[in-house]
Scaffold this active site. Sequence first.
Site, PDB file in Angstrom:
ATOM      1  N   LYS A 116       0.369   8.207  -1.286  1.00 57.73           N
ATOM      2  CA  LYS A 116       1.192   7.593  -2.338  1.00 57.73           C
ATOM      3  C   LYS A 116       2.058   8.660  -2.959  1.00 57.73           C
ATOM      4  O   LYS A 116       1.661   9.827  -3.028  1.00 57.73           O
ATOM      5  CB  LYS A 116       0.297   6.987  -3.428  1.00 57.73           C
ATOM      6  CG  LYS A 116       0.981   5.960  -4.266  1.00 57.73           C
ATOM      7  CD  LYS A 116       1.068   4.655  -3.515  1.00 57.73           C
ATOM      8  CE  LYS A 116       1.471   3.477  -4.300  1.00 57.73           C
ATOM      9  NZ  LYS A 116       1.175   2.233  -3.588  1.00 57.73           N
TER      10      LYS A 116
HETATM   11  N1  GLU Z   1       3.799   0.193  -1.979  1.00 52.02           N
HETATM   12  C1  GLU Z   1       3.220  -0.828  -1.165  1.00 52.02           C
HETATM   13  C2  GLU Z   1       1.717  -0.876  -1.366  1.00 52.02           C
HETATM   14  O1  GLU Z   1       1.195  -0.423  -2.365  1.00 52.02           O
HETATM   15  C3  GLU Z   1       3.664  -0.739   0.282  1.00 52.02           C
HETATM   16  C4  GLU Z   1       3.287   0.505   0.994  1.00 52.02           C
HETATM   17  C5  GLU Z   1       3.914   0.662   2.371  1.00 52.02           C
HETATM   18  O2  GLU Z   1       4.603  -0.211   2.834  1.00 52.02           O
HETATM   19  O3  GLU Z   1       3.640   1.719   2.961  1.00 52.02           O
HETATM   20  O4  GLU Z   1       0.991  -1.429  -0.583  1.00 52.02           O
END
Ligand code: GLU
Length: 459
Positions: A116
């Site tokens: 993240k």
């Molecule tokens: N931000 C989104 C999540 O928390 C998508 C993450 C992604 O597509 O890698 O799942």
Amino acid sequence: MANQTKSIVQQSLDALLEDHSFLPSLKENTRRQAFTSLEAILSTPNHVHKSFLRIPLEDGKVVRIPAYRVQHNNALGPYKGGIRFHESVNEEEVMNLASLMTLKNALHDVPFGGGKGGVVINPRQFSVKELHQICKKYVQYFSDVLGPDKDIPAPDVGSGEREMDWMMAEYKSIRPGEPYRGSFTGKSVINGGSLGRREATGKGVYFTFRYMLHDFIKEQSSLLTTTENIFAKTALEFKERPLKLAVQGFGNVGSVAALEAYQCVHLQNKIVAVSDRNVTLYNEDGLDIPALVQFSSKHNGDLPTTDEELSTIDVKAEIRDRENVLYLDVDVLILAALEDQIHKNNMDKIKARIIVEGANAPVTSEADQSLSKKGVIIIPDILANAGGVIVSYFEWLQGRETQFYSEDQVFKLLVDKMKGTMDTILPEFFGDPFPLRQNCYIHSVMKLSTVLYHQGKLY
Ligand code: GLU
């Protein structure tokens, strides 16, 4: 890892330690040691990268903006997860969100690990030119640890297609001649993104509870009526009757989930309330969601806040304060805003019997325990909001093959994947006394533990 995530991972490991049919070759002391190693590995990220981006502003000042990339675990594949642009971003939050990505990908058999990112800004306070600079700098500072087979960012709260396009372009110019299409997902379609990616999270959120409360209940009626499980009783309250819904958050996730519910005419859902950072709009006969979606897309993502604005789109609704959405007498409450929305100080005011976590971690652990004891079904983030990362995976695959799927193909693949997970989890959930979050965690932890064991990482 936040306390809630940590303690559920720990509980899952404790349960698996006692279950000798799981990893049966691990016995006695070796077994205990291996589970201690698993606890250490899963509760700590592999890497925490932090930088202060140097950004020249349009007024001539230069500012330093804190930015993070946390790589939690890559046992199942390259790190994967969004980059959040929000003023409340901090290291602990990004670490927790990265660990949720590891668990989410494991749960849905997506061949990625968990990561993240975060940038500590309110994007509404920066010009387009400044945001472009921030995106480029993010990639410059972190480019060594990113890449299609290393770590693949995507949009999260406050970021979207535009930011991913800029970031991919910067990555491409920093690493000429190297593969770049899979370096970022959630890009615009013209720039190698996938059809359906923008709607994927919201569609998946709606699918999870529709599947549970409609298809699954119908098919598994005998399982549900013969068990003493309190959650089965809750699910049966909804058998073949229209649902009243409230949606907190009207961004990319909430607005799409609300629209899906509205368009599912044969189920006669009524969306009685939606909210955003300014207001709750309430109408007990149901809101005109397409009109509100159109309004918000023309007004920087905001819902109408006055009677005059409502009358311009001919929508009838009461304007209430933004928290009101949480306390309404509805069947289903979709939480699609930010984390920590239901907590110990407001949990007793919640009337919904089903809560769907469209956002990551919107229910704190105290609230989770208290509501679960009352039989409230909480469809957890790692199950409900995985549509985004699942379609990110399809985007990454399409970029590798330079072969693109139609929107129908994408949605079919998405639904098949989420249905597959639900069909594994739901019979266990209605058959044993644990909340759904715990069932999902056990499943993810089993997958991760088995892989880590086979990779020789536990001794
Ligand atoms: N931000 C989104 C999540 O928390 C998508 C993450 C992604 O597509 O890698 O799942």
